[in-house]
Design a protein around this motif. Structure first.
Motif, PDB file in Angstrom:
ATOM      1  N   ALA A  92     138.583  90.766  11.163  1.00 13.31           N
ATOM      2  CA  ALA A  92     137.775  90.385  10.010  1.00 13.31           C
ATOM      3  C   ALA A  92     136.293  90.429  10.342  1.00 13.31           C
ATOM      4  O   ALA A  92     135.876  90.132  11.461  1.00 13.31           O
ATOM      5  CB  ALA A  92     138.144  88.985   9.539  1.00 13.31           C
ATOM      6  N   SER A  93     135.500  90.781   9.354  1.00 10.65           N
ATOM      7  CA  SER A  93     134.052  90.756   9.498  1.00 10.65           C
ATOM      8  C   SER A  93     133.414  90.539   8.134  1.00 10.65           C
ATOM      9  O   SER A  93     134.014  90.837   7.106  1.00 10.65           O
ATOM     10  CB  SER A  93     133.531  92.052  10.135  1.00 10.65           C
ATOM     11  OG  SER A  93     133.824  93.174   9.326  1.00 10.65           O
ATOM     12  N   GLY A  94     132.199  90.002   8.137  1.00  7.20           N
ATOM     13  CA  GLY A  94     131.453  89.838   6.902  1.00  7.20           C
ATOM     14  C   GLY A  94     131.715  88.548   6.144  1.00  7.20           C
ATOM     15  O   GLY A  94     131.168  88.363   5.050  1.00  7.20           O
ATOM     16  N   PHE A  95     132.535  87.666   6.688  1.00 12.88           N
ATOM     17  CA  PHE A  95     132.769  86.365   6.057  1.00 12.88           C
ATOM     18  C   PHE A  95     133.168  85.356   7.120  1.00 12.88           C
ATOM     19  O   PHE A  95     133.477  85.724   8.259  1.00 12.88           O
ATOM     20  CB  PHE A  95     133.814  86.458   4.941  1.00 12.88           C
ATOM     21  CG  PHE A  95     135.195  86.817   5.410  1.00 12.88           C
ATOM     22  CD1 PHE A  95     135.537  88.138   5.667  1.00 12.88           C
ATOM     23  CD2 PHE A  95     136.169  85.839   5.574  1.00 12.88           C
ATOM     24  CE1 PHE A  95     136.812  88.479   6.090  1.00 12.88           C
ATOM     25  CE2 PHE A  95     137.448  86.169   5.987  1.00 12.88           C
ATOM     26  CZ  PHE A  95     137.766  87.495   6.246  1.00 12.88           C
ATOM     27  N   ILE A  96     133.153  84.090   6.751  1.00 11.50           N
ATOM     28  CA  ILE A  96     133.451  83.018   7.701  1.00 11.50           C
ATOM     29  C   ILE A  96     134.951  82.821   7.756  1.00 11.50           C
ATOM     30  O   ILE A  96     135.552  82.218   6.864  1.00 11.50           O
ATOM     31  CB  ILE A  96     132.731  81.720   7.302  1.00 11.50           C
ATOM     32  CG1 ILE A  96     131.221  81.953   7.229  1.00 11.50           C
ATOM     33  CG2 ILE A  96     133.040  80.611   8.303  1.00 11.50           C
ATOM     34  CD1 ILE A  96     130.438  80.782   6.681  1.00 11.50           C
ATOM     35  N   LEU A  97     135.550  83.308   8.822  1.00 11.17           N
ATOM     36  CA  LEU A  97     136.997  83.287   8.938  1.00 11.17           C
ATOM     37  C   LEU A  97     137.563  81.870   9.006  1.00 11.17           C
ATOM     38  O   LEU A  97     138.693  81.632   8.578  1.00 11.17           O
ATOM     39  CB  LEU A  97     137.428  84.092  10.167  1.00 11.17           C
ATOM     40  CG  LEU A  97     138.918  84.352  10.332  1.00 11.17           C
ATOM     41  CD1 LEU A  97     139.464  85.148   9.162  1.00 11.17           C
ATOM     42  CD2 LEU A  97     139.178  85.083  11.648  1.00 11.17           C
ATOM     43  N   ASP A  98     136.789  80.935   9.516  1.00  9.32           N
ATOM     44  CA  ASP A  98     137.258  79.550   9.661  1.00  9.32           C
ATOM     45  C   ASP A  98     137.708  78.937   8.346  1.00  9.32           C
ATOM     46  O   ASP A  98     138.503  77.996   8.344  1.00  9.32           O
ATOM     47  CB  ASP A  98     136.164  78.682  10.272  1.00  9.32           C
ATOM     48  CG  ASP A  98     135.955  78.916  11.745  1.00  9.32           C
ATOM     49  OD1 ASP A  98     134.995  78.340  12.297  1.00  9.32           O
ATOM     50  OD2 ASP A  98     136.738  79.660  12.351  1.00  9.32           O
ATOM     51  N   TYR A  99     137.216  79.438   7.247  1.00 11.31           N
ATOM     52  CA  TYR A  99     137.546  78.876   5.935  1.00 11.31           C
ATOM     53  C   TYR A  99     138.717  79.574   5.256  1.00 11.31           C
ATOM     54  O   TYR A  99     139.016  79.272   4.092  1.00 11.31           O
ATOM     55  CB  TYR A  99     136.325  78.947   5.015  1.00 11.31           C
ATOM     56  CG  TYR A  99     135.119  78.184   5.510  1.00 11.31           C
ATOM     57  CD1 TYR A  99     135.256  77.043   6.280  1.00 11.31           C
ATOM     58  CD2 TYR A  99     133.832  78.616   5.191  1.00 11.31           C
ATOM     59  CE1 TYR A  99     134.150  76.350   6.730  1.00 11.31           C
ATOM     60  CE2 TYR A  99     132.720  77.929   5.634  1.00 11.31           C
ATOM     61  CZ  TYR A  99     132.882  76.797   6.404  1.00 11.31           C
ATOM     62  OH  TYR A  99     131.776  76.102   6.847  1.00 11.31           O
ATOM     63  N   TYR A 100     139.396  80.464   5.955  1.00 12.50           N
ATOM     64  CA  TYR A 100     140.409  81.299   5.323  1.00 12.50           C
ATOM     65  C   TYR A 100     141.754  81.240   6.031  1.00 12.50           C
ATOM     66  O   TYR A 100     141.852  81.028   7.240  1.00 12.50           O
ATOM     67  CB  TYR A 100     139.938  82.754   5.279  1.00 12.50           C
ATOM     68  CG  TYR A 100     138.845  82.986   4.272  1.00 12.50           C
ATOM     69  CD1 TYR A 100     139.136  83.491   3.007  1.00 12.50           C
ATOM     70  CD2 TYR A 100     137.526  82.688   4.578  1.00 12.50           C
ATOM     71  CE1 TYR A 100     138.135  83.693   2.080  1.00 12.50           C
ATOM     72  CE2 TYR A 100     136.519  82.882   3.649  1.00 12.50           C
ATOM     73  CZ  TYR A 100     136.826  83.385   2.407  1.00 12.50           C
ATOM     74  OH  TYR A 100     135.835  83.586   1.483  1.00 12.50           O
ATOM     75  N   ILE A 101     142.774  81.439   5.243  1.00 13.65           N
ATOM     76  CA  ILE A 101     144.113  81.715   5.739  1.00 13.65           C
ATOM     77  C   ILE A 101     144.309  83.227   5.726  1.00 13.65           C
ATOM     78  O   ILE A 101     143.973  83.888   4.740  1.00 13.65           O
ATOM     79  CB  ILE A 101     145.179  81.032   4.863  1.00 13.65           C
ATOM     80  CG1 ILE A 101     145.126  79.521   5.044  1.00 13.65           C
ATOM     81  CG2 ILE A 101     146.568  81.559   5.178  1.00 13.65           C
ATOM     82  CD1 ILE A 101     146.008  78.764   4.075  1.00 13.65           C
ATOM     83  N   ILE A 102     144.816  83.760   6.824  1.00 11.12           N
ATOM     84  CA  ILE A 102     145.100  85.185   6.908  1.00 11.12           C
ATOM     85  C   ILE A 102     146.589  85.399   6.687  1.00 11.12           C
ATOM     86  O   ILE A 102     147.415  84.854   7.426  1.00 11.12           O
ATOM     87  CB  ILE A 102     144.682  85.781   8.262  1.00 11.12           C
ATOM     88  CG1 ILE A 102     143.194  85.505   8.529  1.00 11.12           C
ATOM     89  CG2 ILE A 102     144.977  87.281   8.288  1.00 11.12           C
ATOM     90  CD1 ILE A 102     142.258  86.108   7.496  1.00 11.12           C
TER      91      ILE A 102
END
Length: 127
Positions: A24-34
């Protein structure tokens, strides 16, 4: 700017293993479920597995429990689904998608409402 890039698909014999990745790139991954989803010809898209970048919690579809696992390397912003004991029914295009942790509208079974999607990688299980 926002990107999810999958890799690792290919041709595998039944019973074999394959590790996919999603970076992932371009966003804050910590706030997301993949989440990982798959779609085979003639079938609806279905959720396979998911992992939270925030706390590492995982979820698996009944069809893959005990065979698939998923992990995350937060330093690399990369998720690694590991698929073991693959079956011909696992043949599909596999997609990586990100859903915001606080978005109650996304559906990890169908993928509806997920915010970002990768382009997919094809997994073919055949002898």
């Amino acid at each position: 700017q926002v990107q999810l890039v999958e890799s690792g698909g290919g041709l595998v014999q039944p019973g074999g293993s394959l590790r996919l990745s999603c970076t992932a790139s371009g966003f804050i991954l910590d706030y997301y479920i993949i989440g990982w989803f798959r779609q085979a010809p003639g079938k609806e898209r279905e959720g396979v597995s998911s992992i939270s970048s925030r706390d590492g919690r995982t979820h698996y579809a009944d069809s893959v429990k005990g065979r698939f696992s998923i992990s995350i390397d937060n330093a690399k912003d990369t998720v690694y689904p590991l698929m073991n004991r693959l079956k011909p029914d696992d043949t599909a295009v596999y997609y990586c998608a990100a859903g915001n942790h606080w978005n109650s509208d996304y559906d990890l079974h169908s993928g509806h409402g997920m915010d970002y999607w990768g382009k997919g990688t094809l997994v073919t299980v055949s002898s």
